[in-house]
Write an enzyme that holds these catalytic residues in place. Sequence first.
Site, PDB file in Angstrom:
ATOM      1  N   ARG A  72      81.101  53.154  18.422  1.00 36.36           N
ATOM      2  CA  ARG A  72      81.673  51.969  17.908  1.00 36.36           C
ATOM      3  C   ARG A  72      82.390  52.071  16.727  1.00 36.36           C
ATOM      4  O   ARG A  72      82.070  52.863  15.793  1.00 36.36           O
ATOM      5  CB  ARG A  72      80.521  50.876  17.774  1.00 36.36           C
ATOM      6  CG  ARG A  72      80.074  50.216  19.321  1.00 36.36           C
ATOM      7  CD  ARG A  72      79.231  49.074  19.057  1.00 36.36           C
ATOM      8  NE  ARG A  72      77.944  49.546  18.308  1.00 36.36           N
ATOM      9  CZ  ARG A  72      77.510  49.330  17.282  1.00 36.36           C
ATOM     10  NH1 ARG A  72      78.329  48.749  16.402  1.00 36.36           N
ATOM     11  NH2 ARG A  72      76.461  49.677  16.479  1.00 36.36           N
ATOM     12  N   TYR A 210      85.337  54.822  24.446  1.00 34.55           N
ATOM     13  CA  TYR A 210      83.781  55.278  24.597  1.00 34.55           C
ATOM     14  C   TYR A 210      83.221  53.953  24.262  1.00 34.55           C
ATOM     15  O   TYR A 210      83.211  52.962  23.538  1.00 34.55           O
ATOM     16  CB  TYR A 210      83.688  56.171  23.058  1.00 34.55           C
ATOM     17  CG  TYR A 210      82.422  56.573  22.794  1.00 34.55           C
ATOM     18  CD1 TYR A 210      82.284  58.088  23.447  1.00 34.55           C
ATOM     19  CD2 TYR A 210      81.032  56.023  22.716  1.00 34.55           C
ATOM     20  CE1 TYR A 210      80.798  58.528  23.464  1.00 34.55           C
ATOM     21  CE2 TYR A 210      79.919  56.625  22.646  1.00 34.55           C
ATOM     22  CZ  TYR A 210      79.865  58.039  22.928  1.00 34.55           C
ATOM     23  OH  TYR A 210      78.646  58.195  23.090  1.00 34.55           O
ATOM     24  N   GLY A 212      80.610  50.995  23.860  1.00 32.60           N
ATOM     25  CA  GLY A 212      80.768  49.702  23.552  1.00 32.60           C
ATOM     26  C   GLY A 212      82.304  49.350  23.508  1.00 32.60           C
ATOM     27  O   GLY A 212      82.781  48.123  23.293  1.00 32.60           O
ATOM     28  N   LYS A 219      78.498  45.034  24.339  1.00 26.26           N
ATOM     29  CA  LYS A 219      78.229  44.183  23.049  1.00 26.26           C
ATOM     30  C   LYS A 219      79.429  43.216  22.843  1.00 26.26           C
ATOM     31  O   LYS A 219      79.221  42.193  22.599  1.00 26.26           O
ATOM     32  CB  LYS A 219      78.639  45.314  21.911  1.00 26.26           C
ATOM     33  CG  LYS A 219      77.707  46.503  21.795  1.00 26.26           C
ATOM     34  CD  LYS A 219      76.052  46.211  21.738  1.00 26.26           C
ATOM     35  CE  LYS A 219      75.233  47.411  21.595  1.00 26.26           C
ATOM     36  NZ  LYS A 219      73.706  47.129  21.714  1.00 26.26           N
ATOM     37  N   HIS A 239      70.367  40.633  20.344  1.00 26.46           N
ATOM     38  CA  HIS A 239      70.225  41.995  20.551  1.00 26.46           C
ATOM     39  C   HIS A 239      68.796  42.299  20.494  1.00 26.46           C
ATOM     40  O   HIS A 239      68.261  42.780  19.752  1.00 26.46           O
ATOM     41  CB  HIS A 239      71.032  42.522  19.241  1.00 26.46           C
ATOM     42  CG  HIS A 239      71.076  44.272  19.352  1.00 26.46           C
ATOM     43  ND1 HIS A 239      71.079  44.901  18.243  1.00 26.46           N
ATOM     44  CD2 HIS A 239      71.397  44.992  20.132  1.00 26.46           C
ATOM     45  CE1 HIS A 239      71.497  46.226  18.517  1.00 26.46           C
ATOM     46  NE2 HIS A 239      71.433  46.089  19.776  1.00 26.46           N
ATOM     47  N   SER A 261      69.213  49.882  14.343  1.00 25.79           N
ATOM     48  CA  SER A 261      69.107  51.066  14.915  1.00 25.79           C
ATOM     49  C   SER A 261      68.090  51.997  14.283  1.00 25.79           C
ATOM     50  O   SER A 261      68.003  51.851  13.209  1.00 25.79           O
ATOM     51  CB  SER A 261      70.636  51.650  15.012  1.00 25.79           C
ATOM     52  OG  SER A 261      70.908  51.856  13.503  1.00 25.79           O
ATOM     53  N   CYS A 263      65.009  52.349  14.928  1.00 21.89           N
ATOM     54  CA  CYS A 263      63.558  51.822  14.793  1.00 21.89           C
ATOM     55  C   CYS A 263      62.785  51.774  15.943  1.00 21.89           C
ATOM     56  O   CYS A 263      61.798  51.214  15.973  1.00 21.89           O
ATOM     57  CB  CYS A 263      63.835  50.467  14.269  1.00 21.89           C
ATOM     58  SG  CYS A 263      64.606  50.485  12.374  1.00 21.89           S
ATOM     59  N   ASN A 267      62.026  52.993  22.759  1.00 23.97           N
ATOM     60  CA  ASN A 267      60.552  53.458  22.952  1.00 23.97           C
ATOM     61  C   ASN A 267      59.769  52.166  23.174  1.00 23.97           C
ATOM     62  O   ASN A 267      58.906  52.278  24.004  1.00 23.97           O
ATOM     63  CB  ASN A 267      60.095  54.111  21.720  1.00 23.97           C
ATOM     64  CG  ASN A 267      60.927  55.462  21.572  1.00 23.97           C
ATOM     65  OD1 ASN A 267      61.636  55.981  22.741  1.00 23.97           O
ATOM     66  ND2 ASN A 267      60.941  55.997  20.422  1.00 23.97           N
ATOM     67  N   ASP A 290      68.212  46.282  25.599  1.00 31.57           N
ATOM     68  CA  ASP A 290      68.806  45.924  24.480  1.00 31.57           C
ATOM     69  C   ASP A 290      69.273  44.609  24.279  1.00 31.57           C
ATOM     70  O   ASP A 290      69.492  44.291  23.127  1.00 31.57           O
ATOM     71  CB  ASP A 290      70.042  47.000  24.922  1.00 31.57           C
ATOM     72  CG  ASP A 290      71.211  47.213  23.810  1.00 31.57           C
ATOM     73  OD1 ASP A 290      70.537  47.365  22.752  1.00 31.57           O
ATOM     74  OD2 ASP A 290      72.270  46.919  23.932  1.00 31.57           O
ATOM     75  N   ASN A 380      75.267  60.550  18.394  1.00 34.20           N
ATOM     76  CA  ASN A 380      75.304  59.118  19.263  1.00 34.20           C
ATOM     77  C   ASN A 380      75.686  59.389  20.667  1.00 34.20           C
ATOM     78  O   ASN A 380      76.026  58.453  21.457  1.00 34.20           O
ATOM     79  CB  ASN A 380      76.467  58.270  18.797  1.00 34.20           C
ATOM     80  CG  ASN A 380      76.410  56.798  19.235  1.00 34.20           C
ATOM     81  OD1 ASN A 380      75.515  56.276  19.380  1.00 34.20           O
ATOM     82  ND2 ASN A 380      77.628  56.344  19.586  1.00 34.20           N
ATOM     83  N   ARG A 382      74.997  59.884  24.877  1.00 38.58           N
ATOM     84  CA  ARG A 382      74.460  58.467  25.591  1.00 38.58           C
ATOM     85  C   ARG A 382      74.044  58.951  27.000  1.00 38.58           C
ATOM     86  O   ARG A 382      74.456  60.160  27.538  1.00 38.58           O
ATOM     87  CB  ARG A 382      75.475  57.664  25.584  1.00 38.58           C
ATOM     88  CG  ARG A 382      75.660  56.891  24.397  1.00 38.58           C
ATOM     89  CD  ARG A 382      74.484  55.951  23.716  1.00 38.58           C
ATOM     90  NE  ARG A 382      74.863  55.266  22.383  1.00 38.58           N
ATOM     91  CZ  ARG A 382      74.336  54.121  22.175  1.00 38.58           C
ATOM     92  NH1 ARG A 382      73.642  53.523  22.771  1.00 38.58           N
ATOM     93  NH2 ARG A 382      74.640  53.816  20.781  1.00 38.58           N
ATOM     94  N   GLY A 507      52.982  54.942  21.431  1.00 40.86           N
ATOM     95  CA  GLY A 507      52.198  54.272  22.539  1.00 40.86           C
ATOM     96  C   GLY A 507      51.185  53.311  21.635  1.00 40.86           C
ATOM     97  O   GLY A 507      50.370  52.529  22.053  1.00 40.86           O
TER      98      GLY A 507
END
Length: 613
Positions: A72, A210, A212, A219, A239, A261, A263, A267, A290, A380, A382, A507
């Site tokens: 972005r 590319y 977003g 976005k 978000h 981002s 963080c 997961n 997301d 970045n 994807r 986990g």
Amino acid sequence: MSYEVKNEQLVKWVAEVAALCGPEKIHWCDGSQEEYDTLCNQLVEGGTFKKLNQEKRPNSYLAWSDPGDVARVEDRTYICSISKQDAGPTNNWMHPKEMKDTLNKLFKGCMRGRTMYVIPFSMGPLGSPIAKIGVEISDSPYVVVNMRIMTRMGKAVVNVLGNGEFVPCLHSVGAPLEPGQQDVPWPCNKEKYIVHFPEERSIWSYGSGYGGNALLGKKCLALRIASKIAKDEGWLAEHMLILGIESPQGEKTYIGAAFPSACGKTNLAMLVPPETFNKTGWKVSTVGDDIAWIKPGPDGRLYAINPEYGFFGVAPGTSVKTNPNAMASCAGNSIFTNVALTPDGDVWWEGMTDEKPPALTDWQGNSWTPDCGRNAAHPNSRFTSPAGQCPSIDPEWENPKGVPMAAFVFGGRRNSVIPLVYQSFNWSFGVYLAATMGSETTAAATGAVGTVRRDPFAMLPFCGYHIADYFAHWLQVGRTTPTPPRIFSVNWFRKDANGKFLWPGYGENMRILKWIVERCNGNAAAVESPLGWMPRYEDLDWSGLESVSREQFYELTSVNRDVWKDEIVSHEELFVKMYDRLPKEFLHIRQLILSGLWRSPEHWEQFNPIIED
């Protein structure tokens, strides 16, 4: 056109764009598998796609972008409201008339020699009262095939649209072709604009192919334009991931969570509980990874949908160890962008395996070995994968009514200061904590370790209007919702004096989620800290985990008065930019937090519980 379009406004707009951009031909996308396969084969023939090994990665493709078009471009992203004040201090702004003059010159003839694709798409389940329909016009077949995975796309959307309203989204890579000119694998333009017109609900994007920048449902529509629509209509476009947590008794609780981002957002969205939790019957399911659209329901609660249909996940760091559900999601029927290619026709990226392969072709098409001194995949890079392939996908993820939200969780990457978890005293305190959340940066990013970058609600790059008005809107939603979700803060990244993480994460975060869910359902105790309600050591389920001692837990949940006074003062750096529109409640909340810190022991921790719930 392979199907009938009754929407006169859409037909008129497509004709206007064709007259401006001058494409060689026009293709109305029907969203069929046949269309998808044809375009993918066309991209392979043109050198944009490489078809991956059918046994290892069936029906999947790899694309390598131009090195100048990899992420972005926030400095070229604009909110062109009529008033500069309405865009606020955190957005780039230009007057709509001036921007349209600039864009019309760029778009004049920009699709010459190319096919203009008309891409009708729905953000959210077809026909959902929370969903919105957009139509993207693009000259990029790469965009078409990605949009088919990321959204509900094609003829069915046009049928649902009828004569209704849609969000027009215009995109071009900005690379017209002269007669006989050979195309390049990744066309783009050095000059880039990603522009949002909030009053007219439209998006124009030029120069980038590319992510977003080009997949305008993501976005651009789902956050920047939708956040403004949500403010006007009384709902929230966030978000935020959505996950469901089911107790052994079969009680399902849905929560949303927002993180900047790096963080661990994906997961958490696809979390696999520890074995001890699995054995006792706890289950976690994924509604979205997301974005969340959240509207008031008739019963006084807030209901959320995931407006997307696929995942556009960051590849590096994703592995069977860190996120087995994400790896299963992209096992087939996926598009990979800017990852490395293995000699046997599969993909690889940093963190995917413990041991690096002996040889690869990197994301720029060069030979790569582990000792060459550069990354094989772009940081970045994807994967675009259908959400329905995720093993943890929630049975209700396509429920048009949405799922009822019990809690919102906010967190960033903080080495100290922020406790492991706490529950806000009330909605207003929760809005304040979300407005002031942030992450500590690395030396590579800023030249200084530990600088806190504020990212309110993880929406700083995505809010389509004045960020202070956004805070006020959140406060208003709480006032008008009879049963608002509870708001929590988490910080998985606190470190000890030796720089080691105190919390194991991944986990094991399930232990915190269990406490959050039980708080929402009235089944968990807590003590009152200066910041909000916190669990005591005995309030968490420690079964199967011996690596966190009682003393470590106290360190994870400690609140240092002097450090927190500095933290409160540092909020001023963000607030001073929006002083004229900052909600007055925030000033009172700051004073209440400071007075709570002053009344508390100098170093509050759970050896000194103040009030038991």
